[in-house]
Design an enzyme around this catalytic site. Structure first.
Site, PDB file in Angstrom:
ATOM      1  N   HIS A 249      -9.624   1.438  -0.954  1.00 61.17           N
ATOM      2  CA  HIS A 249      -8.165   1.307  -0.848  1.00 61.17           C
ATOM      3  C   HIS A 249      -7.636   0.679  -2.134  1.00 61.17           C
ATOM      4  O   HIS A 249      -7.872  -0.500  -2.413  1.00 61.17           O
ATOM      5  CB  HIS A 249      -7.813   0.442   0.358  1.00 61.17           C
ATOM      6  CG  HIS A 249      -6.351   0.453   0.701  1.00 61.17           C
ATOM      7  ND1 HIS A 249      -5.386   0.987  -0.126  1.00 61.17           N
ATOM      8  CD2 HIS A 249      -5.680  -0.024   1.786  1.00 61.17           C
ATOM      9  CE1 HIS A 249      -4.201   0.849   0.424  1.00 61.17           C
ATOM     10  NE2 HIS A 249      -4.356   0.233   1.588  1.00 61.17           N
TER      11      HIS A 249
ATOM     12  N   PHE B  20       1.586  -3.163   4.139  1.00 62.93           N
ATOM     13  CA  PHE B  20       1.936  -4.449   4.729  1.00 62.93           C
ATOM     14  C   PHE B  20       3.430  -4.688   4.544  1.00 62.93           C
ATOM     15  O   PHE B  20       4.018  -4.337   3.530  1.00 62.93           O
ATOM     16  CB  PHE B  20       1.161  -5.577   4.056  1.00 62.93           C
ATOM     17  CG  PHE B  20      -0.279  -5.693   4.469  1.00 62.93           C
ATOM     18  CD1 PHE B  20      -0.808  -4.897   5.461  1.00 62.93           C
ATOM     19  CD2 PHE B  20      -1.109  -6.610   3.853  1.00 62.93           C
ATOM     20  CE1 PHE B  20      -2.133  -5.010   5.844  1.00 62.93           C
ATOM     21  CE2 PHE B  20      -2.438  -6.734   4.225  1.00 62.93           C
ATOM     22  CZ  PHE B  20      -2.961  -5.932   5.220  1.00 62.93           C
TER      23      PHE B  20
ATOM     24  N   LYS C 182      -9.822   7.750   0.889  1.00 61.96           N
ATOM     25  CA  LYS C 182     -10.227   6.353   0.751  1.00 61.96           C
ATOM     26  C   LYS C 182     -11.681   6.165   1.160  1.00 61.96           C
ATOM     27  O   LYS C 182     -12.289   5.142   0.825  1.00 61.96           O
ATOM     28  CB  LYS C 182      -9.330   5.441   1.595  1.00 61.96           C
ATOM     29  CG  LYS C 182      -7.921   5.251   1.046  1.00 61.96           C
ATOM     30  CD  LYS C 182      -7.134   4.257   1.881  1.00 61.96           C
ATOM     31  CE  LYS C 182      -5.723   4.032   1.341  1.00 61.96           C
ATOM     32  NZ  LYS C 182      -4.835   5.201   1.558  1.00 61.96           N
TER      33      LYS C 182
ATOM     34  N   CYS D  14       0.799  -1.224   0.000  1.00 56.78           N
ATOM     35  CA  CYS D  14       0.000   0.000   0.000  1.00 56.78           C
ATOM     36  C   CYS D  14       0.830   1.272   0.000  1.00 56.78           C
ATOM     37  O   CYS D  14       0.289   2.371  -0.145  1.00 56.78           O
ATOM     38  CB  CYS D  14      -0.920  -0.004   1.215  1.00 56.78           C
ATOM     39  SG  CYS D  14      -1.695  -1.602   1.502  1.00 56.78           S
TER      40      CYS D  14
ATOM     41  N   GLU E 202      -2.093   5.721  13.033  1.00 55.17           N
ATOM     42  CA  GLU E 202      -1.744   6.883  12.221  1.00 55.17           C
ATOM     43  C   GLU E 202      -2.053   8.176  12.971  1.00 55.17           C
ATOM     44  O   GLU E 202      -1.288   9.141  12.906  1.00 55.17           O
ATOM     45  CB  GLU E 202      -2.476   6.855  10.882  1.00 55.17           C
ATOM     46  CG  GLU E 202      -1.996   7.949   9.942  1.00 55.17           C
ATOM     47  CD  GLU E 202      -2.555   7.841   8.532  1.00 55.17           C
ATOM     48  OE1 GLU E 202      -2.073   8.566   7.648  1.00 55.17           O
ATOM     49  OE2 GLU E 202      -3.497   7.032   8.320  1.00 55.17           O
TER      50      GLU E 202
ATOM     51  N   HIS F   7      -3.291   8.007   5.264  1.00 55.14           N
ATOM     52  CA  HIS F   7      -3.438   6.654   4.726  1.00 55.14           C
ATOM     53  C   HIS F   7      -4.860   6.182   5.019  1.00 55.14           C
ATOM     54  O   HIS F   7      -5.512   5.624   4.143  1.00 55.14           O
ATOM     55  CB  HIS F   7      -2.395   5.729   5.352  1.00 55.14           C
ATOM     56  CG  HIS F   7      -2.346   4.389   4.707  1.00 55.14           C
ATOM     57  ND1 HIS F   7      -2.147   4.215   3.352  1.00 55.14           N
ATOM     58  CD2 HIS F   7      -2.470   3.133   5.225  1.00 55.14           C
ATOM     59  CE1 HIS F   7      -2.152   2.926   3.066  1.00 55.14           C
ATOM     60  NE2 HIS F   7      -2.353   2.250   4.189  1.00 55.14           N
TER      61      HIS F   7
END
Length: 417
Positions: free
Chosen positions: A344, A403, A339, A167, A318, A307
């Site tokens: 996503h 990830f 998002k 991501c 975050e 994010h």
């Protein structure tokens, strides 16, 4: 290389294919309107699956855009990248025949690449035999082929590569291209990300990880920072930015959208999926981006495109990371997750969000986090709930966390030229 020697890098063109539109104007207009791009999955029959929602690119006709014969041998993720790249070059009014193409490059991320091609060929070969696999499977399915196809079409002969950092990949692509120009290796770079992973296997894999939202209401599916959040929604699409060395852009009379001034990139080195406690790695990436820009004060940043995946752990960590870097100023910042509208988009996410962040600076407009209803005590910043706002901001950050512990942060500055 000292800051005095570093060359400046600007954005002169952008292209996008998103769940909200087939170009930048359509996508940005939809963002400003607070449009939700999430709907029931149509790419395959998901009626008996746990996850039934996704943010698909609507009404896509690759054959009409690229030609039937060419589109036949291009994976969906590559089709998206090519159309976005064309738009970026066109909006930059760049005559590719007039530049030194050995000093022009391409960096396009994809987290999963042609997973649909793999699924289709596996199914076919189990019936027909693996010696009858399509000869186009490998060159269409490998993740780097979007970058390769863009370079071939544009004739760009400089650096051409594909960051595969989940991501964070789209932001890595833009950041790596920024450094490549800033440090003197190129004058022009096409950079971005692309993804088309709304497939039975991809959705199944993320479902069994318990990463995806499993409800049926699109408006309550991708709800970053909301206390009701329960997982992300898969999106697809692409975005490309045409980056140029500032003097190169000015010399040809280019219209400059925004300036890229900083890039931070770190690794948690801790867990395959979970972020570090309190977002420690993400915090270091944000701090690095500020330092990379010559020591921009945290108080100078007015907006963060987060994010913001709508997973319980990501949004909490975050938020903590933002507080670590910005201290008291964190509560003066505007923070939103687009998002909430696009879902996503994995390897394309950072690139799409870079486009939206640049436009936020250019248009003096900060996009909303839509679907925000119930506050979470652990997420207590200004998330621009439900309605975007007109506001002039000089510096804006875009965060991407992937990830594997990958963290990337881009710092943009409003262009005053």
């Amino acid at each position: 290389m000292s800051n005095l020697q570093r060359r400046r890098v600007v954005i002169t063109g952008m292209g996008a294919v998103t769940p909200l539109g087939h170009n930048v104007a359509e996508s940005w207009d939809a963002v400003r309107a607070g449009t939700c791009g999430i709907a029931p999955i149509t790419r395959y029959d998901a009626s008996e699956r746990k996850v039934t929602l996704a943010a698909e690119v609507k009404d896509w006709d690759g054959a009409a855009l690229l030609g039937r014969q060419r589109a036949k041998h291009l994976a969906r993720f590559t089709q998206f990248a090519l159309i976005a790249a064309r738009e970026a070059v066109e909006t930059a009014a760049l005559d590719t025949a007039s530049i030194d193409t050995t000093r022009a490059g391409v960096i396009v991320s994809s987290g999963i690449g042609g997973v649909e091609e793999t699924e289709n060929q596996q199914t076919s070969c189990l019936k027909r035999g693996f010696d009858r696999c399509s000869p186009f499977y490998i060159p269409s399915g490998i993740s780097n082929m979007a970058a390769g196809e863009v370079a071939i079409e544009m004739g760009f002969k400089g650096m051409c590569t594909c960051p595969v950092t989940a991501c964070a990949g789209g932001s890595n692509a833009v950041g790596d291209a920024f450094r490549h120009i800033r440090d003197g290796y190129a004058e022009v770079m096409l950079a971005g990300g692309t993804e088309a992973a709304i497939t039975p296997l991809s959705i199944g894999g993320f479902t069994t990880m318990r990463a995806l939202h499993t409800g049926a209401d699109p408006k309550a599916a991708s709800i970053p920072f909301d206390a009701r959040r329960s997982g992300f929604v898969m999106g697809e699409g692409a975005a490309m930015l045409l980056l140029e060395e500032r003097e190169h852009a000015i010399a040809r009379g280019a219209k400059i959208i925004a300036e890229v001034v900083g890039y931070g990139v770190t690794c948690d080195a801790r867990h395959i999926t979970a972020p570090a406690p309190d977002g420690e790695g993400g915090a270091r990436a944000m701090a690095q981006a500020l330092e990379d820009a010559g020591g921009v004060a945290p108080e100078a940043v007015g907006y963060i495109n987060a994010h913001g995946t709508s997973t319980p752990l990501n949004d909490r960590c975050e938020t903590a990371a933002i507080k670590t870097v910005f201290g008291d100023h964190a509560h003066q910042l505007a923070v939103s997750s687009t998002k909430s509208m696009t879902g996503h988009m994995l390897g394309a996410a950072g690139a799409v969000e870079a486009v939206f962040t640049a436009l936020a600076l250019h248009d003096d407009y900060l996009p909303a986090t839509i679907g925000y209803v119930e506050a979470d005590p652990d997420c207590d910043l200004d998330y621009i709930p439900n309605e975007g706002r007109a506001k002039r901001v000089e510096y804006a950050l875009s965060n991407s966390l992937g990830f594997g512990g990958h963290n990337a942060c881009l710092l943009f500055k409003k262009w005053e030229g």
